[in-house]
Design an enzyme around this catalytic site. Structure first.
Site, PDB file in Angstrom:
ATOM      1  NE  ARG A   1      34.787 -23.747  -5.393  1.00  0.00           N
ATOM      2  CZ  ARG A   1      35.643 -23.071  -6.165  1.00  0.00           C
ATOM      3  NH1 ARG A   1      36.388 -22.108  -5.636  1.00  0.00           N
ATOM      4  NH2 ARG A   1      35.739 -23.315  -7.452  1.00  0.00           N
TER       5      ARG A   1
ATOM      6  CB  SER B   1      30.159 -29.755  -4.932  1.00  0.00           C
ATOM      7  OG  SER B   1      30.341 -29.395  -6.276  1.00  0.00           O
TER       8      SER B   1
ATOM      9  CD  GLU C   1      31.886 -27.159  -2.431  1.00  0.00           C
ATOM     10  OE1 GLU C   1      31.353 -26.373  -3.225  1.00  0.00           O
ATOM     11  OE2 GLU C   1      32.901 -27.810  -2.700  1.00  0.00           O
TER      12      GLU C   1
END
Length: 262
Positions: A141, A183, A253
């Site tokens: 990510r 998220s 995130e």
């Protein structure tokens, strides 16, 4: 001037944000110091915005050239999946349940479990030209991409697998349907952000109209008319409580676009 007035609360998946004048990029040029927004799926807009810019429909395309898949950075994930299904191209099925456009997916190396957008990437193009995948720092990510991506190329392998669409749908089944920015925090090594947030009593915890979902604690959801201040307060509360209890500092995130946070 190529500016467009955009209601960011309607654009953003968490349904928060003011109306702003956004510079629309329709050639490979854009203003310095402006912040790029895409489909705003993992974004929380604040009340003190920096200058904003967005790719126009010029960069919404997908085609096959000389055995290579060329995709514009403004192309939605759903459009990519439809194209791959039609042309029997494998390994892009997971995009069916990831919101957003290719540029944002590349920037954060979006994915589900081991399926990541960088897996099949060959190269991407920015203002400074084409950059091979090997030259781009990337991990779970995260990437080292710090310029606007205009387009990218990908390896083609045949074998579109419809059963994977169902698999990915099931993987997302525990995620809330309320407006959210995906998220809230990245999973720390060897653990899950949702478990940690739940362990400090914040699953379902609410400030105003913002809350950590009762369905999945790592999803910050808007229960109606949630505000930026409420959302920011919850994010800071979760980081503080988890760090006090475990020593782990959760890394956001969700991207906060506000002068005070950038």
């Amino acid at each position: 001037m190529p500016y467009k007035s955009i209601d960011l609360a309607k654009l953003s998946s968490i349904r928060i944000g003011p109306v702003a004048d956004v510079y629309m990029i329709d050639s490979d040029d854009y203003p310095d110091g402006a912040y790029l927004i895409g489909a705003a799926n993992n974004v929380l807009f604040g009340t003190e915005l920096p200058p904003l810019m967005k790719l126009s429909k010029t960069y919404d395309f997908i085609r096959i050239e000389e055995g290579v898949l060329h995709i514009g950075a403004a192309t939605p994930g759903g459009k990519i999946v439809s194209f791959c299904k039609k042309h029997d191209i494998a390994h892009f099925e997971f995009l069916s349940h990831l919101p957003g456009t290719l540029g944002g997916m590349l920037k954060m190396n979006a994915g589900l479990k081991e399926y990541e957008i960088f897996n099949r990437l060959i190269a991407l193009r920015t203002k400074s030209g084409w950059h091979a995948k090997a030259a781009i720092t990337h991990g779970y990510r995260t990437t080292g991409i710090d310029k606007v991506v205009f387009e990218a190329t990908f390896e083609i392998e045949t074998g579109f697998d419809p059963s994977k669409i169902e698999l990915f749908k099931q993987m997302r089944a525990n995620q809330p349907s309320d407006p959210s920015a995906g998220s809230a925090f990245k999973n720390p090594p060897g653990d899950y952000a949702g478990r940690l947030i739940e362990s400090v009593g914040l699953k379902g915890y609410r400030i105003g109209d913002m809350a950590f979902s009762t369905m999945h604690a790592n999803f910050l959801v808007n229960l109606g008319s949630g505000t930026f201040e409420e959302a920011a307060a919850l994010l800071e509360l979760a980081q503080r409580r988890v760090q006090e209890a475990t020593g782990i500092l959760l890394e956001r995130e969700v991207i906060i676009i506000d002068r005070r946070w950038l």
